[in-house]
Enzyme design. Structure first.
Site: not given
Ligand code: ATP
Ligand code: MG
Length: 328
Positions: A111, A192, A195
């Site tokens: 990040k 990965k 969001k």
């Molecule tokens: P950001 O990009 O803001 O970090 P994010 O999509 O990574 O958002 P988080 O809120 O950080 O989402 O994570 C929430 C949950 O979703 C965590 O349990 C994380 O491990 C899971 N998660 C996030 N991205 C993935 C993915 N690509 N595949 C499976 N699980 C995921």
């Molecule tokens: Mg995340």
């Protein structure tokens, strides 16, 4: 009974990565565990957020948890910033963590990569996550694969605190799904799905219009071979789609490969789109009812009270152990 804790950031609209890696498994867990599900808004501000959007996403995320099957009679659903113990314990754990170990976290590296300046909060994110988990005496943390390293650090910080001050923290274990633990970007399947990815074509959001979901799946990057095979190394695009398929269908990925032998990518993508649309449509319908309801506020008020009661007790133990404040 054992306790589970899991948090999701209101840093964007939820993706099917968040769903398959985390949220989809929560409803079945709440029957067997004392469950805490948290909207971690203090984590979201480690990167810049628009204040109105952040507020809206916080409410939206609460509605989405419920639409996916979180039952407020069984689970505690609450907003991190409404329980002050999280920020307080986080500070104390920052004073247990070393800068070096925080700098080694791959999420921090990813990040901050290419950025001229990042916040101190991006570096101290893991002690806040550790506080979230440790406040509830958590046994199990159901998260996606990307959080493995942070959970390992949580365990280290808890053990260090226990040894240095007093043995108050339970050491939590991680729980990772077999399929769906790591959903990849549709446009760059070696990265990965996130969001906060700026390329919206790369991501299926849980609240995307159904037509949009189909479009995104159809334009997902694959390869020119045209053969449906599971091969992470050489065919990351189709492998990602197979994983998503298996995860939505709740079947082993080998079965999905067998069932789709000889099929063209176009037909396979069409089937996948219908599967995803079906499951998300039902969630979306429930979501839109909940988002506007007063019931949502009642549930969050109730969740805050319960979480605050439990977390305050642990925070007091931690303060006592460290010698913070007066003894009473
Ligand atoms: P950001 O990009 O803001 O970090 P994010 O999509 O990574 O958002 P988080 O809120 O950080 O989402 O994570 C929430 C949950 O979703 C965590 O349990 C994380 O491990 C899971 N998660 C996030 N991205 C993935 C993915 N690509 N595949 C499976 N699980 C995921
Ligand atoms: Mg995340």
């Amino acid at each position: 009974t054992q306790t589970i804790f899991s948090g999701i950031q209101p840093s964007g609209s939820l993706t099917i990565g968040n769903y398959l890696g985390a949220m989809k498994q929560f409803p079945e867990l709440q029957d067997d565990y004392d469950s805490y599900f948290c909207i971690v808004d203090y984590h979201a501000i480690t990167v810049p957020q628009d204040r109105l959007k952040l507020r809206e996403r916080t409410r939206s995320l609460a509605a989405l948890y419920l639409a996916c099957g979180i039952d407020p009679e069984k689970s505690t659903l609450f907003i991190q910033s409404e329980v002050p113990a999280h920020a307080e314990l986080s500070w104390m754990l920052q004073c247990v963590a070393s800068i070096g170990e925080l700098e080694r976290m791959t999420q921090f590296k990813d990040k901050s990569e290419g950025k001229e300046s990042v916040t101190a909060g991006l570096l101290t994110y893991p002690p806040l996550m550790a506080a979230d988990i440790l406040l509830y005496g958590t046994d199990l943390v159901p998260v996606g694969d990307d959080q493995k390293q942070h959970l390992e650090l949580t365990r280290n910080l808890a053990e260090r605190f226990n040894n240095r001050y007093n043995n108050i923290f339970n050491i939590p274990d991680i729980r990772i799904q077999e399929v769906g633990a790591r959903v990849m970007s549709l446009q760059n399947p070696t990265k990965k799905m996130s969001k906060s990815d700026d390329n919206h074509k790369a991501t299926i959001f849980m609240l995307d219009e159904l037509k949009q979901i189909e479009k995104k799946i159809k334009s997902a990057v694959t390869d020119s071979e045209g053969i449906i095979e599971y091969d992470e190394e050489n065919k990351p695009g189709i492998t990602n789609l197979l994983n998503i398929y298996a995860s939505f269908a709740e079947k082993p990925v080998e079965d999905i490969v067998t069932e789709n032998q000889g099929k063209g990518y176009g037909d396979f993508k069409q089937d996948l789109a219908e599967l995803v649309q079906g499951e998300l449509e039902a969630i979306q319908n429930r979501y839109y009812d909940l988002y506007e309801s007063d019931e949502l506020d009642d549930i969050l008020d109730h969740g805050r009270e319960k979480a605050d009661r439990v977390a305050s007790k642990m925070l007091n133990k931690a303060k006592k152990a460290m010698g913070i404040g007066r003894v009473h």
